[in-house]
Design a protein around this motif. Structure first.
Motif, PDB file in Angstrom:
ATOM      1  N   ALA A   1      16.320   0.612  -2.835  1.00 23.37           N
ATOM      2  CA  ALA A   1      16.936  -0.706  -2.960  1.00 23.37           C
ATOM      3  C   ALA A   1      18.435  -0.586  -2.715  1.00 23.37           C
ATOM      4  CB  ALA A   1      16.663  -1.284  -4.342  1.00 23.37           C
ATOM      5  N   LEU A   2      19.012  -1.639  -2.151  1.00 20.73           N
ATOM      6  CA  LEU A   2      20.439  -1.617  -1.853  1.00 20.73           C
ATOM      7  C   LEU A   2      21.259  -1.273  -3.094  1.00 20.73           C
ATOM      8  CD1 LEU A   2      22.886  -2.127  -0.053  1.00 20.73           C
ATOM      9  CD2 LEU A   2      22.622  -4.574  -0.485  1.00 20.73           C
ATOM     10  N   ALA A   3      20.873  -1.802  -4.234  1.00 20.06           N
ATOM     11  CA  ALA A   3      21.629  -1.550  -5.461  1.00 20.06           C
ATOM     12  C   ALA A   3      21.598  -0.084  -5.876  1.00 20.06           C
ATOM     13  CB  ALA A   3      21.090  -2.418  -6.597  1.00 20.06           C
ATOM     14  N   ASP A   4      20.646   0.684  -5.347  1.00 21.48           N
ATOM     15  CA  ASP A   4      20.517   2.099  -5.704  1.00 21.48           C
ATOM     16  C   ASP A   4      21.019   3.032  -4.606  1.00 21.48           C
ATOM     17  OD1 ASP A   4      19.264   1.424  -8.122  1.00 21.48           O
ATOM     18  OD2 ASP A   4      17.308   1.278  -7.137  1.00 21.48           O
ATOM     19  N   ALA A   5      21.666   2.482  -3.577  1.00 18.87           N
ATOM     20  CA  ALA A   5      22.029   3.284  -2.402  1.00 18.87           C
ATOM     21  C   ALA A   5      23.407   3.916  -2.507  1.00 18.87           C
ATOM     22  CB  ALA A   5      21.954   2.424  -1.141  1.00 18.87           C
ATOM     23  N   LEU A   6      24.209   3.557  -3.494  1.00 20.41           N
ATOM     24  CA  LEU A   6      25.569   4.074  -3.587  1.00 20.41           C
ATOM     25  C   LEU A   6      25.575   5.596  -3.643  1.00 20.41           C
ATOM     26  CD1 LEU A   6      28.575   3.259  -3.867  1.00 20.41           C
ATOM     27  CD2 LEU A   6      28.262   3.423  -6.345  1.00 20.41           C
ATOM     28  N   GLY A   7      26.396   6.208  -2.791  1.00 17.11           N
ATOM     29  CA  GLY A   7      26.504   7.660  -2.750  1.00 17.11           C
ATOM     30  C   GLY A   7      25.463   8.343  -1.900  1.00 17.11           C
ATOM     31  N   ARG A   8      24.464   7.611  -1.442  1.00 16.67           N
ATOM     32  CA  ARG A   8      23.435   8.203  -0.592  1.00 16.67           C
ATOM     33  C   ARG A   8      23.918   8.250   0.858  1.00 16.67           C
ATOM     34  NH1 ARG A   8      18.542   7.831  -3.520  1.00 16.67           N
ATOM     35  NH2 ARG A   8      17.715   9.272  -1.954  1.00 16.67           N
ATOM     36  N   VAL A   9      23.177   8.978   1.701  1.00 13.74           N
ATOM     37  CA  VAL A   9      23.558   9.141   3.105  1.00 13.74           C
ATOM     38  C   VAL A   9      22.543   8.415   3.978  1.00 13.74           C
ATOM     39  CG1 VAL A   9      24.010  10.789   4.955  1.00 13.74           C
ATOM     40  CG2 VAL A   9      24.607  11.379   2.595  1.00 13.74           C
ATOM     41  N   LEU A  10      23.020   7.550   4.863  1.00 18.98           N
ATOM     42  CA  LEU A  10      22.130   6.787   5.737  1.00 18.98           C
ATOM     43  C   LEU A  10      21.357   7.732   6.649  1.00 18.98           C
ATOM     44  CD1 LEU A  10      24.395   3.781   6.804  1.00 18.98           C
ATOM     45  CD2 LEU A  10      22.678   3.860   4.989  1.00 18.98           C
ATOM     46  N   ALA A  11      20.048   7.534   6.699  1.00 16.88           N
ATOM     47  CA  ALA A  11      19.190   8.384   7.518  1.00 16.88           C
ATOM     48  C   ALA A  11      18.921   7.789   8.890  1.00 16.88           C
ATOM     49  CB  ALA A  11      17.864   8.641   6.795  1.00 16.88           C
ATOM     50  N   SER A  12      19.406   6.584   9.143  1.00 17.08           N
ATOM     51  CA  SER A  12      19.247   5.952  10.448  1.00 17.08           C
ATOM     52  C   SER A  12      20.384   4.963  10.664  1.00 17.08           C
ATOM     53  CB  SER A  12      17.888   5.240  10.553  1.00 17.08           C
ATOM     54  OG  SER A  12      17.789   4.221   9.569  1.00 17.08           O
ATOM     55  N   ASP A  13      20.596   4.614  11.937  1.00 14.86           N
ATOM     56  CA  ASP A  13      21.596   3.598  12.239  1.00 14.86           C
ATOM     57  C   ASP A  13      21.181   2.264  11.625  1.00 14.86           C
ATOM     58  OD1 ASP A  13      22.896   5.511  13.734  1.00 14.86           O
ATOM     59  OD2 ASP A  13      22.233   4.735  15.672  1.00 14.86           O
ATOM     60  N   VAL A  14      22.155   1.438  11.312  1.00 16.59           N
ATOM     61  CA  VAL A  14      21.903   0.095  10.781  1.00 16.59           C
ATOM     62  C   VAL A  14      22.511  -0.917  11.741  1.00 16.59           C
ATOM     63  CG1 VAL A  14      22.307  -1.522   8.888  1.00 16.59           C
ATOM     64  CG2 VAL A  14      21.883   0.899   8.401  1.00 16.59           C
ATOM     65  N   ALA A  15      21.664  -1.844  12.242  1.00 15.28           N
ATOM     66  CA  ALA A  15      22.119  -2.893  13.154  1.00 15.28           C
ATOM     67  C   ALA A  15      22.193  -4.226  12.413  1.00 15.28           C
ATOM     68  CB  ALA A  15      21.183  -3.005  14.350  1.00 15.28           C
ATOM     69  N   SER A  16      23.051  -5.098  12.888  1.00 16.82           N
ATOM     70  CA  SER A  16      23.193  -6.409  12.268  1.00 16.82           C
ATOM     71  C   SER A  16      22.144  -7.364  12.820  1.00 16.82           C
ATOM     72  CB  SER A  16      24.588  -6.973  12.534  1.00 16.82           C
ATOM     73  OG  SER A  16      24.716  -8.251  11.957  1.00 16.82           O
TER      74      SER A  16
ATOM     75  N   VAL B   1      17.297   0.246   2.030  1.00 23.60           N
ATOM     76  CA  VAL B   1      18.106   1.096   2.897  1.00 23.60           C
ATOM     77  C   VAL B   1      17.396   2.429   3.079  1.00 23.60           C
ATOM     78  CG1 VAL B   1      20.378   2.123   3.236  1.00 23.60           C
ATOM     79  CG2 VAL B   1      20.170  -0.009   1.941  1.00 23.60           C
ATOM     80  N   THR B   2      17.338   2.904   4.318  1.00 18.98           N
ATOM     81  CA  THR B   2      16.739   4.206   4.608  1.00 18.98           C
ATOM     82  C   THR B   2      17.803   5.282   4.460  1.00 18.98           C
ATOM     83  OG1 THR B   2      15.177   3.204   6.150  1.00 18.98           O
ATOM     84  CG2 THR B   2      15.473   5.580   6.297  1.00 18.98           C
ATOM     85  N   VAL B   3      17.607   6.155   3.484  1.00 17.74           N
ATOM     86  CA  VAL B   3      18.577   7.213   3.189  1.00 17.74           C
ATOM     87  C   VAL B   3      17.844   8.553   3.109  1.00 17.74           C
ATOM     88  CG1 VAL B   3      20.154   5.690   1.939  1.00 17.74           C
ATOM     89  CG2 VAL B   3      18.301   6.839   0.698  1.00 17.74           C
ATOM     90  N   SER B   4      18.616   9.622   3.183  1.00 23.27           N
ATOM     91  CA  SER B   4      18.032  10.947   2.999  1.00 23.27           C
ATOM     92  C   SER B   4      17.708  11.164   1.525  1.00 23.27           C
ATOM     93  CB  SER B   4      19.003  12.030   3.472  1.00 23.27           C
ATOM     94  OG  SER B   4      19.240  11.930   4.852  1.00 23.27           O
ATOM     95  N   ARG B   5      16.609  11.868   1.296  1.00 27.90           N
ATOM     96  CA  ARG B   5      16.265  12.204  -0.086  1.00 27.90           C
ATOM     97  C   ARG B   5      17.375  13.057  -0.696  1.00 27.90           C
ATOM     98  NH1 ARG B   5      14.260  16.609  -2.223  1.00 27.90           N
ATOM     99  NH2 ARG B   5      13.224  17.534  -0.418  1.00 27.90           N
ATOM    100  N   ARG B   6      17.610  12.860  -1.969  1.00 31.71           N
ATOM    101  CA  ARG B   6      18.596  13.683  -2.666  1.00 31.71           C
ATOM    102  C   ARG B   6      18.118  15.135  -2.739  1.00 31.71           C
ATOM    103  NH1 ARG B   6      22.565  10.900  -5.235  1.00 31.71           N
ATOM    104  NH2 ARG B   6      22.213   8.741  -5.874  1.00 31.71           N
ATOM    105  N   PRO B   7      19.003  16.112  -2.530  1.00 34.01           N
ATOM    106  CA  PRO B   7      18.607  17.510  -2.741  1.00 34.01           C
ATOM    107  C   PRO B   7      18.280  17.749  -4.210  1.00 34.01           C
ATOM    108  CG  PRO B   7      20.691  17.360  -1.548  1.00 34.01           C
ATOM    109  CD  PRO B   7      20.391  15.997  -2.066  1.00 34.01           C
ATOM    110  N   ARG B   8      17.223  18.491  -4.449  1.00 36.62           N
ATOM    111  CA  ARG B   8      16.877  18.886  -5.815  1.00 36.62           C
ATOM    112  C   ARG B   8      17.498  20.255  -6.085  1.00 36.62           C
ATOM    113  NH1 ARG B   8      11.875  16.146  -4.406  1.00 36.62           N
ATOM    114  NH2 ARG B   8      11.044  18.089  -3.550  1.00 36.62           N
ATOM    115  N   VAL B   9      18.374  20.292  -7.059  1.00 37.21           N
ATOM    116  CA  VAL B   9      19.153  21.499  -7.353  1.00 37.21           C
ATOM    117  C   VAL B   9      18.827  21.978  -8.758  1.00 37.21           C
ATOM    118  CG1 VAL B   9      21.486  22.423  -7.696  1.00 37.21           C
ATOM    119  CG2 VAL B   9      21.022  20.853  -5.796  1.00 37.21           C
ATOM    120  N   LYS B  10      18.628  23.277  -8.903  1.00 38.60           N
ATOM    121  CA  LYS B  10      18.480  23.884 -10.223  1.00 38.60           C
ATOM    122  C   LYS B  10      19.608  24.892 -10.423  1.00 38.60           C
ATOM    123  CE  LYS B  10      13.496  23.246 -10.845  1.00 38.60           C
ATOM    124  NZ  LYS B  10      12.205  23.893 -11.212  1.00 38.60           N
ATOM    125  N   VAL B  11      20.139  24.917 -11.638  1.00 40.05           N
ATOM    126  CA  VAL B  11      21.316  25.730 -11.941  1.00 40.05           C
ATOM    127  C   VAL B  11      21.005  26.672 -13.101  1.00 40.05           C
ATOM    128  CG1 VAL B  11      23.721  25.704 -12.680  1.00 40.05           C
ATOM    129  CG2 VAL B  11      22.873  23.913 -11.145  1.00 40.05           C
TER     130      VAL B  11
END
Length: 404
Positions: A24-39, A168-178
């Motif tokens: 959802a658009l409201a959850d896209a902040l900080g994510r990386v677009l995985a495709s071009d976006v046209a108007s 919004v089509t974005v890349s999945r977040r990397p799953r990191v373990k520390v």
């Protein structure tokens, strides 16, 4: 020992691209677009007034002041019902469609209402086209407005909303373990006793990873025992990126490197010609990237910034993966006797028309207080022993230098 540039190239070459997902658009902040976006619309979608004022014919203003008859009003969101003819004007609000016949908008501050608003006196000239944003002048329907690899910022969010991108089509977040290792480490809730320190590395590395877009899980603190480290490491190798801090040098109780080899991790390098942070391990098992970061807290953070952060962003398809590097003037002498490319903390500010770097006094790679005050890292190549005040050096910018 591998060079910094070669190490970064190797890391990026081995960083796998993650699959995409719709959010959802409201959850896209900080994510990386995985495709071009046209108007899906032209912007503006009509000839739009850029001012509160009067829509009129510029050719009617050959002599000033000029009095025009007001034949209507149009607000934002309305469709104009009238046409502007010779000697006429229509009152208009910012964002409203410009009525037919009008060739300019004169801002209200340059007019004077007469006869209760039935007429208006224009007291300043206005050129044809003034204060009108023509239909499609910003974006045409079908234009690509955002490119793949763009990080979604608040400004990008506004564009996505304007083109109707509710999802919004974005890349999945990397799953990191520390995992952090060290017998001397206690949790932040505990008061250290003799020989102990709090676990600052784990929290710092996890915070860095989250800022780079990752979902992060802590595996806690592992003691300096090979078998217990092996169990913890095995639990981290199912992540996209596994980060272990400490135990990667050549000390008697540094077990991480042999444990990784035993568990099938292909080690691509184990030392980098960098200060701080020479004992830096990088490898992979399958698609999982593995980083063995130094145990010294500043070394861990610097090597994360220079190597892990770019890997996480490359995995998400970001266009820009490394922090910007700019040339700065230094305000005091800086030394480098390490024989490696050195990165020292500095506070960079815009002063007297140039970027001026104030080197920060640091007691070494454990001085997290000095590092926390830095918004940049001054870079000195291995063959440069010192730089004097007034000379220029490259600086990796860690923060917003203009607000400091």
């Amino acid at each position: 020992m591998i060079s910094v540039d070669d190490a970064l190239s190797m890391v990026l070459a081995n960083a796998p691209r993650l699959p995409s997902e719709d959010v959802a658009l409201a959850d896209a902040l900080g994510r990386v677009l995985a495709s071009d976006v046209a108007s899906d619309v032209a912007m503006p979608p009509f000839d739009r007034s850029a001012m509160d004022g009067y829509a009129l014919r510029a050719e009617d203003l050959s002599a000033l002041p000029t009095v025009l008859h007001v034949v209507g009003q149009v607000r934002a969101g309305e469709v104009p019902r009238g046409t502007v003819g010779p000697g006429q004007a229509i009152q208009i609000m910012t964002g409203a469609p410009v009525p037919a016949g009008a060739t300019a908008v004169q801002q209200v501050e340059k007019t004077r209402g007469l006869d209760g608003g039935r007429r208006v006196e224009i007291v300043a000239p206005v050129e044809a086209g003034a204060n009108i944003a023509p239909c499609g002048s910003e974006v045409r329907e079908g234009d690509v407005v955002l490119a793949q690899g763009t990080v979604v910022t608040p400004a990008v969010t506004a564009v996505l909303a304007a083109v109707g991108a509710a999802r919004v089509t974005v890349s999945r977040r990397p799953r990191v373990k520390v995992l952090v290792t060290g017998d001397e480490l206690v949790e932040v809730t505990e008061k250290p006793v003799a020989g102990q320190i709090r676990n600052s590395n784990g929290y710092a590395v996890m915070a860095h990873a989250r800022l780079a877009g990752a979902e992060v899980e802590s595996l806690g603190v592992g003691p300096d025992e090979a078998e217990r480290i092996a169990v913890a490491v095995e639990g981290g190798l199912d992540a996209d990126v596994f980060l272990v801090s400490g135990g990667v040098s050549e000390g008697l109780y540094d077990f991480v490197e042999p444990v990784l080899l035993r568990l099938g991790v292909e080690l691509l390098f184990t030392k980098v010609a960098i200060k701080p942070g020479a004992p830096l391990v990088f490898g992979r098992r399958g698609r999982a990237l593995v980083f063995g970061l130094p145990g010294n807290p500043v070394s861990a953070q610097v090597t994360f910034e220079l190597f892990v952060r770019p890997a996480l962003l490359r995995m998400q398809g970001a266009t820009a993966v490394s922090r910007p590097t700019v040339e700065v003037e230094i305000a005091a002498r800086v030394k480098n006797r390490s024989g490696r490319r050195a990165h020292s903390p500095a506070s960079v500010k815009w002063e007297a028309g140039r970027l001026l770097a104030h080197p920060l006094r640091s007691l070494g790679s454990a001085d997290i207080v000095a590092h926390a005050k830095a918004n940049a890292l001054l870079v000195m190549e291995a063959d440069r022993l010192h730089a004097e005040a007034g000379e220029r050096l490259p600086a990796v910018l860690l923060g917003d230098v203009l607000s400091s």
